[in-house]
Design an enzyme around this catalytic site. Structure first.
Site, PDB file in Angstrom:
ATOM      1  N   SER A   1       0.816   9.186  -5.556  1.00  0.00           N
ATOM      2  CA  SER A   1       0.913  10.569  -5.076  1.00  0.00           C
ATOM      3  C   SER A   1       2.060  11.301  -5.764  1.00  0.00           C
ATOM      4  O   SER A   1       1.943  12.473  -6.105  1.00  0.00           O
ATOM      5  CB  SER A   1       1.102  10.597  -3.560  1.00  0.00           C
ATOM      6  OG  SER A   1      -0.058  10.135  -2.914  1.00  0.00           O
TER       7      SER A   1
ATOM      8  N   ILE B   1       2.264   1.761  -3.452  1.00  0.00           N
ATOM      9  CA  ILE B   1       1.229   2.247  -4.367  1.00  0.00           C
ATOM     10  C   ILE B   1       0.909   3.712  -4.104  1.00  0.00           C
ATOM     11  O   ILE B   1       0.824   4.516  -5.038  1.00  0.00           O
ATOM     12  CB  ILE B   1      -0.031   1.362  -4.271  1.00  0.00           C
ATOM     13  CG1 ILE B   1       0.256   0.036  -4.976  1.00  0.00           C
ATOM     14  CG2 ILE B   1      -1.263   2.049  -4.853  1.00  0.00           C
ATOM     15  CD1 ILE B   1      -0.823  -1.015  -4.807  1.00  0.00           C
ATOM     16  N   GLU B   2       0.764   4.088  -2.839  1.00  0.00           N
ATOM     17  CA  GLU B   2       0.465   5.493  -2.551  1.00  0.00           C
ATOM     18  C   GLU B   2       1.641   6.389  -2.916  1.00  0.00           C
ATOM     19  O   GLU B   2       1.448   7.495  -3.424  1.00  0.00           O
ATOM     20  CB  GLU B   2       0.079   5.710  -1.091  1.00  0.00           C
ATOM     21  CG  GLU B   2      -0.319   7.162  -0.859  1.00  0.00           C
ATOM     22  CD  GLU B   2      -1.062   7.425   0.437  1.00  0.00           C
ATOM     23  OE1 GLU B   2      -1.575   8.549   0.561  1.00  0.00           O
ATOM     24  OE2 GLU B   2      -1.122   6.545   1.298  1.00  0.00           O
ATOM     25  N   THR B   3       2.858   5.911  -2.705  1.00  0.00           N
ATOM     26  CA  THR B   3       4.035   6.690  -3.098  1.00  0.00           C
ATOM     27  C   THR B   3       4.031   6.941  -4.601  1.00  0.00           C
ATOM     28  O   THR B   3       4.201   8.076  -5.047  1.00  0.00           O
ATOM     29  CB  THR B   3       5.324   5.960  -2.676  1.00  0.00           C
ATOM     30  OG1 THR B   3       5.357   5.874  -1.250  1.00  0.00           O
ATOM     31  CG2 THR B   3       6.566   6.695  -3.170  1.00  0.00           C
TER      32      THR B   3
ATOM     33  N   LEU C   1       0.837  -1.206   0.000  1.00  0.00           N
ATOM     34  CA  LEU C   1       0.000   0.000   0.000  1.00  0.00           C
ATOM     35  C   LEU C   1       0.869   1.252   0.000  1.00  0.00           C
ATOM     36  O   LEU C   1       0.599   2.203  -0.739  1.00  0.00           O
ATOM     37  CB  LEU C   1      -0.940  -0.003   1.199  1.00  0.00           C
ATOM     38  CG  LEU C   1      -1.811   1.235   1.349  1.00  0.00           C
ATOM     39  CD1 LEU C   1      -2.907   1.247   0.301  1.00  0.00           C
ATOM     40  CD2 LEU C   1      -2.412   1.295   2.733  1.00  0.00           C
TER      41      LEU C   1
END
Length: 149
Positions: free
Chosen positions: A71, A66-68, A63
């Site tokens: 974003s 993926i967020e890195t 997660l």
């Protein structure tokens, strides 16, 4: 629709990797490795620090990758001197387990790049091409000097 900032791939990668020291990205070993017109690519090697007690990749580490990626893709379309990006929604589906020693590659692709919101679709694959996870990240772009509430 926003336009992508005018940086070469080398300039964009240098800019993105320069912000990693002292952050979660450094702690997890996430590196920016590719930038396209509407994509950004990150890698992370699965180590014991990324694993669950059974030795498999922890979903929270995936997660974070993926967020890195999702974003960070927004940085290609904003001015970091005057704006900040914040993830406001992240969803992930885990498809197959990551294993110790895997090198994971996350490719984030812009699905929508608006003036204040952006949506990025992310695929995470292991070095053998196996799909590990898929995700979606929604970001909001805010003025940097916004008054604190």
């Amino acid at each position: 629709m926003r336009e992508r900032i005018k940086l070469t791939e080398e300039q964009a990668l240098a800019r993105m990797n320069a912000i990693c020291p002292g952050t979660l990205m450094e702690a997890l070993g996430i590196r920016y490795t590719g930038v396209g017109e509407n994509t950004i690519t990150c890698t992370m090697e699965v180590t014991p620090l990324h694993s669950r007690t059974e030795g498999l990749l922890h979903g929270g580490a995936t997660l974070a990758l993926i967020e890195t990626a999702g974003s960070s893709g927004s940085y290609l379309f904003m001015d970091p001197e005057t704006e900040i990006v914040m993830g406001i929604d992240v969803s992930v589906s885990h498809i197959s387990p990551g294993k110790l020693g895997d090198t994971l590659t996350a490719i984030a692709t812009a699905a929508h790049v608006g003036r204040t919101t952006q949506v990025w679709q992310v695929e995470v694959r292991a070095q053998d091409g196996r799909l590990v996870s898929v995700g979606k990240v929604t970001n909001v772009i805010l003025p940097k000097n916004r008054e604190k509430r």
